[in-house]
Design a protein around this motif. Sequence first.
Motif, PDB file in Angstrom:
ATOM      1  N   GLU A 157      31.390  -2.324  -0.304  1.00 49.55           N
ATOM      2  CA  GLU A 157      31.083  -1.533   0.884  1.00 49.55           C
ATOM      3  C   GLU A 157      29.704  -0.889   0.754  1.00 49.55           C
ATOM      4  O   GLU A 157      28.932  -0.843   1.715  1.00 49.55           O
ATOM      5  N   TYR A 158      29.415  -0.407  -0.447  1.00 43.69           N
ATOM      6  CA  TYR A 158      28.115   0.228  -0.676  1.00 43.69           C
ATOM      7  C   TYR A 158      26.975  -0.752  -0.396  1.00 43.69           C
ATOM      8  O   TYR A 158      26.016  -0.425   0.320  1.00 43.69           O
ATOM      9  N   LEU A 159      27.072  -1.936  -0.967  1.00 43.46           N
ATOM     10  CA  LEU A 159      26.011  -2.928  -0.775  1.00 43.46           C
ATOM     11  C   LEU A 159      25.850  -3.305   0.694  1.00 43.46           C
ATOM     12  O   LEU A 159      24.730  -3.470   1.191  1.00 43.46           O
ATOM     13  N   ASP A 160      26.980  -3.430   1.405  1.00 45.48           N
ATOM     14  CA  ASP A 160      26.886  -3.855   2.794  1.00 45.48           C
ATOM     15  C   ASP A 160      26.313  -2.755   3.676  1.00 45.48           C
ATOM     16  O   ASP A 160      25.718  -3.042   4.715  1.00 45.48           O
ATOM     17  N   THR A 161      26.481  -1.505   3.266  1.00 47.05           N
ATOM     18  CA  THR A 161      25.936  -0.384   4.027  1.00 47.05           C
ATOM     19  C   THR A 161      24.494  -0.091   3.632  1.00 47.05           C
ATOM     20  O   THR A 161      23.628   0.145   4.486  1.00 47.05           O
ATOM     21  N   ALA A 162      24.209  -0.122   2.326  1.00 48.81           N
ATOM     22  CA  ALA A 162      22.871   0.218   1.848  1.00 48.81           C
ATOM     23  C   ALA A 162      21.842  -0.840   2.216  1.00 48.81           C
ATOM     24  O   ALA A 162      20.661  -0.523   2.422  1.00 48.81           O
ATOM     25  N   TYR A 163      22.283  -2.089   2.294  1.00 48.21           N
ATOM     26  CA  TYR A 163      21.381  -3.206   2.607  1.00 48.21           C
ATOM     27  C   TYR A 163      21.899  -3.851   3.888  1.00 48.21           C
ATOM     28  O   TYR A 163      22.849  -4.641   3.869  1.00 48.21           O
ATOM     29  N   GLU A 164      21.296  -3.504   5.007  1.00 52.67           N
ATOM     30  CA  GLU A 164      21.871  -3.791   6.319  1.00 52.67           C
ATOM     31  C   GLU A 164      21.810  -5.260   6.722  1.00 52.67           C
ATOM     32  O   GLU A 164      22.581  -5.699   7.585  1.00 52.67           O
ATOM     33  N   GLN A 165      20.897  -6.043   6.110  1.00 55.44           N
ATOM     34  CA  GLN A 165      20.774  -7.435   6.550  1.00 55.44           C
ATOM     35  C   GLN A 165      22.061  -8.209   6.249  1.00 55.44           C
ATOM     36  O   GLN A 165      22.763  -7.925   5.298  1.00 55.44           O
ATOM     37  N   ASP A 166      22.349  -9.181   7.122  1.00 58.71           N
ATOM     38  CA  ASP A 166      23.510 -10.063   6.930  1.00 58.71           C
ATOM     39  C   ASP A 166      24.798  -9.253   6.747  1.00 58.71           C
ATOM     40  O   ASP A 166      25.526  -9.412   5.763  1.00 58.71           O
ATOM     41  N   SER A 167      25.083  -8.418   7.706  1.00 58.37           N
ATOM     42  CA  SER A 167      26.261  -7.547   7.603  1.00 58.37           C
ATOM     43  C   SER A 167      27.532  -8.355   7.401  1.00 58.37           C
ATOM     44  O   SER A 167      27.728  -9.422   7.996  1.00 58.37           O
ATOM     45  N   LEU A 168      28.394  -7.833   6.538  1.00 59.19           N
ATOM     46  CA  LEU A 168      29.671  -8.481   6.231  1.00 59.19           C
ATOM     47  C   LEU A 168      30.847  -7.700   6.803  1.00 59.19           C
ATOM     48  O   LEU A 168      31.978  -7.872   6.368  1.00 59.19           O
ATOM     49  N   LYS A 169      30.578  -6.866   7.775  1.00 60.45           N
ATOM     50  CA  LYS A 169      31.627  -6.157   8.499  1.00 60.45           C
ATOM     51  C   LYS A 169      31.695  -6.714   9.916  1.00 60.45           C
ATOM     52  O   LYS A 169      30.653  -6.941  10.552  1.00 60.45           O
ATOM     53  N   PRO A 170      32.886  -6.928  10.443  1.00 57.37           N
ATOM     54  CA  PRO A 170      32.989  -7.381  11.835  1.00 57.37           C
ATOM     55  C   PRO A 170      32.538  -6.278  12.783  1.00 57.37           C
ATOM     56  O   PRO A 170      32.454  -5.108  12.409  1.00 57.37           O
ATOM     57  N   ALA A 171      32.268  -6.648  14.013  1.00 56.12           N
ATOM     58  CA  ALA A 171      31.698  -5.699  14.972  1.00 56.12           C
ATOM     59  C   ALA A 171      32.699  -4.651  15.446  1.00 56.12           C
ATOM     60  O   ALA A 171      32.354  -3.476  15.582  1.00 56.12           O
ATOM     61  N   SER A 172      33.932  -5.058  15.708  1.00 54.90           N
ATOM     62  CA  SER A 172      34.876  -4.122  16.319  1.00 54.90           C
ATOM     63  C   SER A 172      35.576  -3.256  15.277  1.00 54.90           C
ATOM     64  O   SER A 172      35.793  -3.665  14.131  1.00 54.90           O
ATOM     65  N   ALA A 173      35.949  -2.065  15.694  1.00 58.85           N
ATOM     66  CA  ALA A 173      36.666  -1.146  14.806  1.00 58.85           C
ATOM     67  C   ALA A 173      38.011  -1.734  14.380  1.00 58.85           C
ATOM     68  O   ALA A 173      38.445  -1.565  13.231  1.00 58.85           O
ATOM     69  N   LEU A 174      38.685  -2.429  15.308  1.00 60.27           N
ATOM     70  CA  LEU A 174      39.974  -3.027  14.981  1.00 60.27           C
ATOM     71  C   LEU A 174      39.826  -4.102  13.915  1.00 60.27           C
ATOM     72  O   LEU A 174      40.611  -4.177  12.956  1.00 60.27           O
ATOM     73  N   ASP A 175      38.820  -4.947  14.060  1.00 54.02           N
ATOM     74  CA  ASP A 175      38.613  -5.997  13.064  1.00 54.02           C
ATOM     75  C   ASP A 175      38.176  -5.411  11.721  1.00 54.02           C
ATOM     76  O   ASP A 175      38.517  -5.948  10.667  1.00 54.02           O
ATOM     77  N   GLN A 176      37.433  -4.318  11.747  1.00 53.18           N
ATOM     78  CA  GLN A 176      37.093  -3.658  10.490  1.00 53.18           C
ATOM     79  C   GLN A 176      38.340  -3.122   9.804  1.00 53.18           C
ATOM     80  O   GLN A 176      38.459  -3.178   8.572  1.00 53.18           O
ATOM     81  N   ALA A 177      39.288  -2.628  10.577  1.00 51.20           N
ATOM     82  CA  ALA A 177      40.561  -2.172  10.008  1.00 51.20           C
ATOM     83  C   ALA A 177      41.316  -3.341   9.386  1.00 51.20           C
ATOM     84  O   ALA A 177      41.908  -3.211   8.297  1.00 51.20           O
TER      85      ALA A 177
END
Length: 258
Positions: free
Chosen positions: A71-91
């Motif tokens: 989670e840290y890497l995906d937040t600290a380095y914004e390129q190529d995000s590995l989180k889905p767009a919607s809040a539901l899919d993130q859950a």
Amino acid sequence: MITLYHYPSSPCAAKVRAVLSEKQLDWDGVIVDIIEKENLKPDYLKLNPKGVVPVLVDDGTPVTESTIIMEYLDTAYEQDSLKPASALDQARMRKWCKWIDETQHPNWPGLAWVIVIRPVWLSKSDAETTALLDRLIDPARRERQERLLALGFDAPDFLASMKVLDRTLTDMENALENSAFLVGNAPTLADLALLPYVISAEEFGLDILLEGRTRVRGWLDLWRARPTFEATMPWHLNADMRHEVRSRSTAAWTRAAA
């Protein structure tokens, strides 16, 4: 500068290597030999008092716990995000990660310790293995490793670990019914968190658990075509051990079903 303290066959370290690969981040690696308990030496315990891999050090600051590092890497380095767009899919994504942290990984040693570590320890003297066991911080972990060393494939942990992995693969097969990846049609942290365990299942020779799971195999083939596949688990089990695992796991699974 990113530095990762890791070990090639550790699935927790592999999850982080997968994220680093997918996000195309530059990093330096320091191998911590968990078979020889280098993770329990004083210098390493200063980085991670729990004595486990991995540890990520980013600009001098250590970050521990593999899911948190992802989670840290995906937040600290914004390129190529590995989180889905919607809040539901993130859950949904985080539910997969929670399953791994709370169920899949705690049950993993019944397979991985027997297959990867025990053969090395069997070549050591009793004094050497006792010295390694004496380094363990957690008494429950020591008891489990003593049992796995003594019983190997006949330890109850081996079949119990197979059953947990079977549940994980069943849930994956169902989740992949309508999408190429676990949460939609693009990779997320959920896929990368599970990837080391599925690669290992194939590498170990646990064919019986992969039989008939065409969606999981298709998902694995998608990853096999990406550079992340080799970056995730850059190691291979020798052919003799894979043959033994295939034979012993099939026999154990057949007995359990009888």
